[in-house]
Design an enzyme around this catalytic site. Structure first.
Site, PDB file in Angstrom:
ATOM      1  CB  SER A 297      -0.938  -0.037   1.210  1.00  8.89           C
ATOM      2  OG  SER A 297      -1.929   0.943   1.134  1.00  8.89           O
ATOM      3  CG  ASP A 361      -5.266  -3.620  -4.460  1.00  6.44           C
ATOM      4  OD1 ASP A 361      -5.974  -2.743  -3.937  1.00  6.44           O
ATOM      5  OD2 ASP A 361      -4.123  -3.891  -4.064  1.00  6.44           O
ATOM      6  CG  HIS A 454      -5.218  -2.628  -0.631  1.00  3.50           C
ATOM      7  ND1 HIS A 454      -4.190  -2.428  -1.530  1.00  3.50           N
ATOM      8  CD2 HIS A 454      -4.895  -1.885   0.480  1.00  3.50           C
ATOM      9  CE1 HIS A 454      -3.295  -1.610  -1.011  1.00  3.50           C
ATOM     10  NE2 HIS A 454      -3.689  -1.271   0.210  1.00  3.50           N
TER      11      HIS A 454
END
Length: 496
Positions: A297, A361, A454
């Site tokens: 991330s 994602d 994610h």
């Protein structure tokens, strides 16, 4: 702009647009939707051609960015409290082995209370995927060894120091160097986390630097994500301001090569400078040692921006010893010129950059890749479908996520992922069993596809189940090798 220049020297940047939500006034915020001169707003500090004549779409995105940051600042304490309660509850159930056993222990007066500083306490992210051990079938020398290790380090980076030390030493049989809380000069608090380990197994010496990503209940981290401020560095391109601030951009001096003398107050660790100096010391211990940068991330964004600042400072030793950058679910960090600058210089130093994207994602599709925001991905994109079959692509499918044509296929994918969460332990083995918390997330994905995609679980699975040949060097294209990028050198005079 004159007022801001008196308090913040931005001479390192030839053009910039900096949002200051803490100074926003309601009527000013509304007025920005109708005024083309954003430089006259107190909460927008800008210089260069983008100080005026902004399109409505861009002013609208500035409006949304500031409102989102103001809201996150407003709910920071209650959001943190809710997160603490949820994490405590999840760990309370785990400490007592099950929900039923917890109620029995309550009745018997023998409840096992979790200790937030212990090696057994897991963050919310950690509760989504509780795996501790590395995949023993992936040995050093396998093409995907560093990818699998990097992803597990990226997942572990969300946890406390005791967990990290115990996991690295006891489970992975590696050296735990240290974990850090780094100062953000703009948020005026320590909001950036990372840890460092050293892998000396199998006759090799690899240092791994793992940056932590965005925690679900951390308002400061979310503010960095939503901050669409940018700086244009001479000869480099435009870079996402929120991520630069998290990496160690200084409010008054930008990116000096060396830190100036600080006052008598305790020194504040800035991520880039502290990690750079640590790596220099560690690499001196062994001429054959190399290092890897990684993160999930927002952590992935910091991992790829780190070598960008090394390039600006001409840190040849660290660039020559950088083995690779592995990012997972990473958002976009700069414009096209920045991407070209990075691709050119990464190739010069033979630094491999792998950007992992799993299925739908949402995060790698942000910020938008369009003429309004101008953010672009670069590097080798490894895209994995729901069967964890990987391939190299120039850009992930549905690159901006929001598409009416893509909505139905994404929902069908979310159904497949939910169904797979109940069957994967039988088809892939018990170590791939998904937690109840992740199954709940999969249900949420039926409404908002791309959110559960994610989570670290699918990226860990991709590095373990995906093919190894994706990491083999590709044949060089003489035509592409001969191209030299000049576009990004003409926007501003080269000053670094």
């Amino acid at each position: 702009m004159a007022m801001a220049a008196a308090t913040c020297d931005k001479g390192f940047s030839c053009s910039y647009m900096i949002l200051k939500p803490e100074e926003v006034r309601f009527f000013d915020l509304i007025h920005i939707l109708f005024s083309s001169d954003i430089g006259k707003r107190d909460f927008v500090d800008s210089a260069g051609p983008d100080g005026t004549e902004e399109s409505f779409r861009r002013r609208w995105l500035i409006f949304v960015s500031i409102v989102a940051q103001k809201f996150l600042q407003f709910v920071a304490k209650p959001l943190g409290f809710v997160g603490s309660v949820i994490e405590t509850w999840l760990n309370l159930v785990s400490s007592n082995r099950s929900l039923g056993r917890l109620f029995l222990n309550i009745f018997q007066g023998s409840v096992q209370k979790p200790d937030k500083s212990s090696a057994n306490f897991l963050s919310f992210i950690g509760n989504l995927d509780k795996r501790l051990k590395l995949d023993c079938s992936i040995k050093c020398g396998d093409g995907k060894y560093h990818a699998a290790l990097s992803m597990m380090a990226s997942k572990a980076s969300y946890e406390n120091r005791s967990y990290l030390e115990a996991t690295v030493k006891d489970q992975w049989k590696m050296e735990f160097v240290d974990s850090y809380d780094f100062w953000n000069d703009y948020q005026e608090k320590a909001t950036t986390q990372a840890f460092v380990l050293r892998d000396k197994n199998e006759g090799q010496d690899t240092i791994v630097v793992a940056f932590r990503g965005t925690e679900p209940f951390d308002s400061d981290a979310w503010c960095s994500d939503f901050d669409i401020s940018w700086y244009e560095l001479p000869g480099v391109g435009r870079i996402h301001g929120g991520f630069m601030k998290s990496l160690g951009l200084q409010k008054n001096v930008g990116w000096p090569k060396e830190l100036g003398k600080q006052d008598d107050s305790p020194p504040k660790l800035l991520a880039y400078y502290a990690i750079r100096d640590l790596l220099k010391e560690l690499l001196k211990q062994n001429d054959q040692a190399r290092y890897i940068l990684t993160g999930h991330s927002m952590g992935g964004s910091l991992a790829i921006l780190f070598p960008a600042i090394l390039l600006m400072h001409d840190e040849k030793l660290l660039l020559q010893r950088l083995d690779g950058v592995y990012t997972y679910g990473q958002p976009r960090v700069g414009d096209r010129n920045f991407g070209k600058f990075m691709e050119k210089h990464l190739a010069e130093y033979n630094i491999r950059y792998f950007r992992f994207v799993y299925s739908n994602d949402l995060v790698p599709r942000l910020p938008y890749d369009d003429k309004t925001l101008m953010f672009k991905h670069f590097g080798t994109c490894l895209y994995y479908n729901t069967a964890y079959e990987g391939k190299i692509v120039s850009e992930e499918p549905n690159k901006n996520y929001f598409s009416l044509l893509g909505a139905i296929p994404m929902m069908l994918t979310a159904f497949r992922e939910l169904f797979r969460s109940f069957t994967i332990k039988y088809t892939r083995g018990p170590e791939y069993r998904e937690s109840s918390l992740l199954k709940i997330f999969r249900v949420i994905g039926l409404i908002i596809p791309g959110i559960p995609a994610h989570c670290p679980q699918d990226y860990v699975n991709a590095t373990r189940l995906g093919p190894s040949d994706l990491f083999l060097p590709r044949p060089k294209d003489p035509e592409n090798q001969s191209k030299v990028v000049h576009e990004n050198m003409t926007a501003c005079p080269k000053q670094f």
